[in-house]
Design a protein around this motif. Structure first.
Motif, short mmCIF file in Angstrom:
data_model
loop_
_atom_site.label_atom_id
_atom_site.label_comp_id
_atom_site.label_asym_id
_atom_site.label_seq_id
_atom_site.Cartn_x
_atom_site.Cartn_y
_atom_site.Cartn_z
N TYR A 77 0.83 -1.21 0.00
CA TYR A 77 0.00 0.00 0.00
C TYR A 77 0.86 1.26 0.00
CZ TYR A 77 -3.44 -3.41 1.73
OH TYR A 77 -4.25 -4.50 1.91
N LYS A 82 -3.58 -0.51 -4.31
CA LYS A 82 -4.84 -0.21 -3.63
C LYS A 82 -5.27 -1.37 -2.74
CE LYS A 82 -6.94 3.08 -6.73
NZ LYS A 82 -8.12 3.40 -7.52
N LYS A 95 -14.63 4.86 -2.61
CA LYS A 95 -13.35 5.25 -3.20
C LYS A 95 -12.67 6.35 -2.40
CE LYS A 95 -14.47 3.82 -7.86
NZ LYS A 95 -14.69 4.20 -9.24
N ILE A 98 -10.93 4.81 0.58
CA ILE A 98 -9.72 4.10 0.14
C ILE A 98 -8.61 5.10 -0.17
CG2 ILE A 98 -8.73 2.62 -1.65
CD1 ILE A 98 -11.52 1.24 -1.77
N HIS A 99 -8.96 6.18 -0.85
CA HIS A 99 -7.95 7.21 -1.17
C HIS A 99 -7.36 7.81 0.10
CE1 HIS A 99 -5.96 10.44 -3.30
NE2 HIS A 99 -6.52 11.29 -2.44
N MET A 102 -5.07 5.28 1.76
CA MET A 102 -3.78 5.16 1.07
C MET A 102 -2.87 6.34 1.40
SD MET A 102 -4.73 3.53 -2.62
CE MET A 102 -3.00 3.48 -3.11
#
Length: 109
Positions: A77, A82, A95, A98-99, A102
């Motif tokens: 990661y 992803k 999303k 997740i962004h 990260m």
């Protein structure tokens, strides 16, 4: 060992950005083959939601082996892969979450 790895090793919990990450082990029940797997829960403080990593973890014998797999995935990661974060078996994390996750993980470099 990096500081974040040491924290996860000692406490099983790590706070990074807007997320609290908890690593444990779980067994599938009914217990067919006594296999245990790494389990990673991710609490999104900002949205007050819980997600989990749905990666292809291999069976482990103990928490140390589970951590080794989790460290490998987190390194992926950090390098831009992803994560497979889910809210439920049929619902992936948004999303945007997740962004943000990260970006938070990249701060562990």
């Amino acid at each position: 060992m990096s500081g974040w790895k040491e924290i996860l090793k000692k406490e099983g919990i790590l706070e990074v950005g807007d997320f609290i990450i908890e690593v444990s082990i779980e067994s599938e029940c009914p217990c067919k083959d006594d296999s245990i797997y790494p389990a990673v829960l991710i609490y999104d403080i900002k949205n007050e939601e819980v997600y989990y990593l749905d990666e292809s973890f291999e069976p482990v014998s103990n928490f140390k082996e589970a951590l080794e797999q989790v460290f490998e995935w987190f390194e992926r990661y950090i390098n831009g892969e992803k994560p497979l974060m889910k809210r439920s078996p049929k619902k992936s994390a948004p999303k945007e979450v997740i962004h943000r996750f990260m970006e938070a993980i990249k701060s562990l470099k």
